[in-house]
Design a protein around this motif. Structure first.
Motif, PDB file in Angstrom:
ATOM      1  N   THR A  83       0.832  -1.199   0.000  1.00  0.00           N
ATOM      2  CA  THR A  83       0.000   0.000   0.000  1.00  0.00           C
ATOM      3  C   THR A  83       0.870   1.255   0.000  1.00  0.00           C
ATOM      4  N   ILE A  84       0.552   2.165  -0.885  1.00  0.00           N
ATOM      5  CA  ILE A  84       1.182   3.486  -0.904  1.00  0.00           C
ATOM      6  C   ILE A  84       0.243   4.449  -0.187  1.00  0.00           C
ATOM      7  N   THR A  85       0.772   5.235   0.727  1.00  0.00           N
ATOM      8  CA  THR A  85      -0.055   6.133   1.531  1.00  0.00           C
ATOM      9  C   THR A  85      -0.532   7.326   0.705  1.00  0.00           C
ATOM     10  N   THR A  86      -1.324   8.169   1.338  1.00  0.00           N
ATOM     11  CA  THR A  86      -1.888   9.343   0.666  1.00  0.00           C
ATOM     12  C   THR A  86      -0.813  10.320   0.193  1.00  0.00           C
ATOM     13  N   TYR A  87       0.401  10.190   0.704  1.00  0.00           N
ATOM     14  CA  TYR A  87       1.478  11.086   0.268  1.00  0.00           C
ATOM     15  C   TYR A  87       2.047  10.677  -1.094  1.00  0.00           C
ATOM     16  N   GLY A  88       1.701   9.477  -1.567  1.00  0.00           N
ATOM     17  CA  GLY A  88       2.069   9.088  -2.917  1.00  0.00           C
ATOM     18  C   GLY A  88       3.356   8.310  -3.068  1.00  0.00           C
ATOM     19  N   TYR A  89       4.043   8.004  -1.950  1.00  0.00           N
ATOM     20  CA  TYR A  89       5.327   7.310  -2.031  1.00  0.00           C
ATOM     21  C   TYR A  89       5.405   6.220  -0.971  1.00  0.00           C
ATOM     22  N   ALA A  90       6.242   5.214  -1.246  1.00  0.00           N
ATOM     23  CA  ALA A  90       6.518   4.171  -0.255  1.00  0.00           C
ATOM     24  C   ALA A  90       7.880   3.563  -0.558  1.00  0.00           C
ATOM     25  N   SER A  91       8.618   3.242   0.504  1.00  0.00           N
ATOM     26  CA  SER A  91       9.829   2.436   0.307  1.00  0.00           C
ATOM     27  C   SER A  91       9.393   0.979   0.232  1.00  0.00           C
ATOM     28  N   PHE A  92      10.131   0.175  -0.539  1.00  0.00           N
ATOM     29  CA  PHE A  92       9.629  -1.171  -0.817  1.00  0.00           C
ATOM     30  C   PHE A  92      10.774  -2.121  -1.141  1.00  0.00           C
ATOM     31  N   SER A  93      10.599  -3.386  -0.771  1.00  0.00           N
ATOM     32  CA  SER A  93      11.502  -4.460  -1.175  1.00  0.00           C
ATOM     33  C   SER A  93      10.748  -5.766  -1.060  1.00  0.00           C
ATOM     34  N   SER A  94      11.277  -6.811  -1.687  1.00  0.00           N
ATOM     35  CA  SER A  94      10.618  -8.112  -1.651  1.00  0.00           C
ATOM     36  C   SER A  94      11.654  -9.217  -1.693  1.00  0.00           C
ATOM     37  N   THR A 110      22.069   9.155  18.417  1.00  0.00           N
ATOM     38  CA  THR A 110      21.172   8.835  19.528  1.00  0.00           C
ATOM     39  C   THR A 110      19.765   8.495  19.058  1.00  0.00           C
ATOM     40  N   THR A 111      19.592   8.282  17.771  1.00  0.00           N
ATOM     41  CA  THR A 111      18.259   7.988  17.259  1.00  0.00           C
ATOM     42  C   THR A 111      18.224   6.616  16.598  1.00  0.00           C
ATOM     43  N   SER A 112      17.029   6.105  16.444  1.00  0.00           N
ATOM     44  CA  SER A 112      16.796   4.870  15.700  1.00  0.00           C
ATOM     45  C   SER A 112      15.403   4.977  15.104  1.00  0.00           C
ATOM     46  N   ALA A 113      15.102   4.087  14.181  1.00  0.00           N
ATOM     47  CA  ALA A 113      13.791   4.124  13.543  1.00  0.00           C
ATOM     48  C   ALA A 113      13.294   2.702  13.347  1.00  0.00           C
ATOM     49  N   PRO A 114      12.071   2.402  13.788  1.00  0.00           N
ATOM     50  CA  PRO A 114      11.524   1.062  13.559  1.00  0.00           C
ATOM     51  C   PRO A 114      11.209   0.862  12.080  1.00  0.00           C
ATOM     52  N   VAL A 115      11.679  -0.225  11.516  1.00  0.00           N
ATOM     53  CA  VAL A 115      11.414  -0.545  10.118  1.00  0.00           C
ATOM     54  C   VAL A 115      10.801  -1.937  10.046  1.00  0.00           C
ATOM     55  N   LYS A 116      10.116  -2.198   8.953  1.00  0.00           N
ATOM     56  CA  LYS A 116       9.405  -3.468   8.805  1.00  0.00           C
ATOM     57  C   LYS A 116       9.856  -4.200   7.547  1.00  0.00           C
ATOM     58  N   ALA A 117       9.735  -5.501   7.599  1.00  0.00           N
ATOM     59  CA  ALA A 117      10.064  -6.313   6.433  1.00  0.00           C
ATOM     60  C   ALA A 117       9.240  -5.858   5.241  1.00  0.00           C
ATOM     61  N   GLY A 118       9.884  -5.749   4.093  1.00  0.00           N
ATOM     62  CA  GLY A 118       9.200  -5.289   2.897  1.00  0.00           C
ATOM     63  C   GLY A 118       9.392  -3.819   2.614  1.00  0.00           C
ATOM     64  N   GLN A 119      10.023  -3.102   3.535  1.00  0.00           N
ATOM     65  CA  GLN A 119      10.367  -1.712   3.286  1.00  0.00           C
ATOM     66  C   GLN A 119      11.799  -1.634   2.744  1.00  0.00           C
ATOM     67  N   ALA A 120      12.273  -0.427   2.525  1.00  0.00           N
ATOM     68  CA  ALA A 120      13.652  -0.215   2.085  1.00  0.00           C
ATOM     69  C   ALA A 120      14.234   0.962   2.833  1.00  0.00           C
ATOM     70  N   GLY A 121      15.521   0.882   3.123  1.00  0.00           N
ATOM     71  CA  GLY A 121      16.241   1.995   3.715  1.00  0.00           C
ATOM     72  C   GLY A 121      17.186   2.594   2.685  1.00  0.00           C
ATOM     73  N   LEU A 122      17.778   3.710   3.046  1.00  0.00           N
ATOM     74  CA  LEU A 122      18.737   4.387   2.176  1.00  0.00           C
ATOM     75  C   LEU A 122      20.056   4.507   2.917  1.00  0.00           C
ATOM     76  N   TRP A 123      21.139   4.116   2.253  1.00  0.00           N
ATOM     77  CA  TRP A 123      22.484   4.298   2.812  1.00  0.00           C
ATOM     78  C   TRP A 123      23.308   5.126   1.852  1.00  0.00           C
ATOM     79  N   LEU A 124      24.012   6.136   2.406  1.00  0.00           N
ATOM     80  CA  LEU A 124      24.897   6.960   1.588  1.00  0.00           C
ATOM     81  C   LEU A 124      26.289   6.973   2.209  1.00  0.00           C
ATOM     82  N   PRO A 125      27.328   6.931   1.380  1.00  0.00           N
ATOM     83  CA  PRO A 125      28.692   6.951   1.912  1.00  0.00           C
ATOM     84  C   PRO A 125      29.012   8.281   2.571  1.00  0.00           C
ATOM     85  N   ALA A 126      30.025   8.253   3.445  1.00  0.00           N
ATOM     86  CA  ALA A 126      30.403   9.463   4.175  1.00  0.00           C
ATOM     87  C   ALA A 126      30.806  10.594   3.233  1.00  0.00           C
TER      88      ALA A 126
END
Length: 317
Positions: free
Chosen positions: A118-129, A242-258
């Protein structure tokens, strides 16, 4: 005791060598039973071995529940890729030198015909399978990879056709709002996009529920909604010390090099949205419009140059 070497390939990842698989005792006429494991629609096969180091051993399989023979389909690359449906996979390892076979090993695997999200009302979603997916017939959403950081924005590239399992994606609804998206599962391998491919993809798949924390090197980001300049926007927010974020299976994260530098929030930049160039005069600004430069940064007083306004290029004179 004799030993044999084999390989497993976790779908979408690198080969991993499996060493020191103990086979049957010193009877050269015996063949060890293969070892099977399933990951999504892929059955990984560790072939049985023989005490005879010169033996020519091949593994064969069926997917309909029948016992395999030396005339069945040979296992290639130590894995069996399954089509959607329920498959009873049976495998033997066959010694062509002595015309002897191992015992039959079996595993039942259920592969869905499609994956829904499901894509929310904002029109975007991170995704993986965990499955390879075919976006060819998907009409209400488009899939993108994240190819680079430019200023305070993430540049994306649209991908079409079959995408490999384990690929991080951004889904964008075609109507600009909420959408229930169904994507067919395919038995094709598909194209795998990651930080080592061309084009590069800085999105990574999330395979289980957990709290995403700061990366050891570089910066992790999660897709979120934040209020920027009194406007709610979908951005990639960084994970700090000092922060963290709960993520769920089927979503995607973003990693960028230093080397890319950290940003407070990264907006999404879709090159397909920027079509055509309109011209406006500086003494006749478009009232109520928000201007962004080509780096995705908001500009309160646009000077002469090209800007993005509501997804279109505008030339200010």
């Amino acid at each position: 005791m004799a030993k044999a070497n084999g390989y497993i390939k976790v779908h979408g990842a690198e080969y991993t060598t499996i060493k020191s698989i103990v086979v049957y005792s010193d009877d050269a006429d015996m063949v060890a039973t293969p070892v099977l494991s399933a990951s999504a629609n892929v059955v990984n096969v560790i072939p049985g071995g023989s005490a005879d180091d010169d033996a020519v051993i091949t593994s064969y399989y069926t997917t309909n529940g029948d016992d395999p023979t030396a005339n069945s389909t040979p296992v290639e690359n130590y894995q069996i890729v399954l089509s959607p449906g329920t498959s009873t996979v049976k495998v033997i390892s066959y010694n062509a030198t002595t015309s002897t076979a191992s015992s039959v090993e079996s595993i039942e695997v259920v592969v869905p015909s499609s994956i829904s999200t499901t894509i929310t009302t904002y029109g975007y979603a991170s995704f993986s399978s965990n499955y390879a997916l075919d976006f060819t017939s998907v009409n209400n959403a488009e899939a993108y990879i994240a190819t680079s950081k430019n200023g305070n924005s993430i540049r994306t590239q649209k991908v079409t056709g079959t995408v490999a399992a384990g690929t991080g994606l951004i889904l964008k609804s075609t109507n600009g709002g909420a959408a229930d998206v169904t994507i067919p599962v395919t038995s094709e391998t598909g194209t795998y996009y990651n930080t080592q491919t061309d084009p590069v993809n800085y999105l990574f798949a999330i395979n289980s529920d957990y709290d995403l924390i700061k990366a050891d090197e570089g910066t992790n980001y999660v897709l979120s909604v934040q209020t920027i300049d009194e406007t709610e926007k979908v951005v990639f927010a960084p994970i700090g010390e000092t922060t963290s974020a709960p993520v769920k299976a089927g979503q995607a994260g973003l990693w960028l090099p230093a080397s890319s530098g950290e940003a407070y929030a990264l907006t999404l930049f879709f090159s397909e949205d920027v079509t055509g160039i309109n011209t406006v005069k500086t003494n006749n600004p478009q009232a109520g419009k928000v201007y962004y430069n080509l780096q995705g940064q908001r500009v309160s007083e646009p000077k002469q140059g090209i800007y993005v306004v509501e997804g279109k290029k505008v030339l200010v004179k």
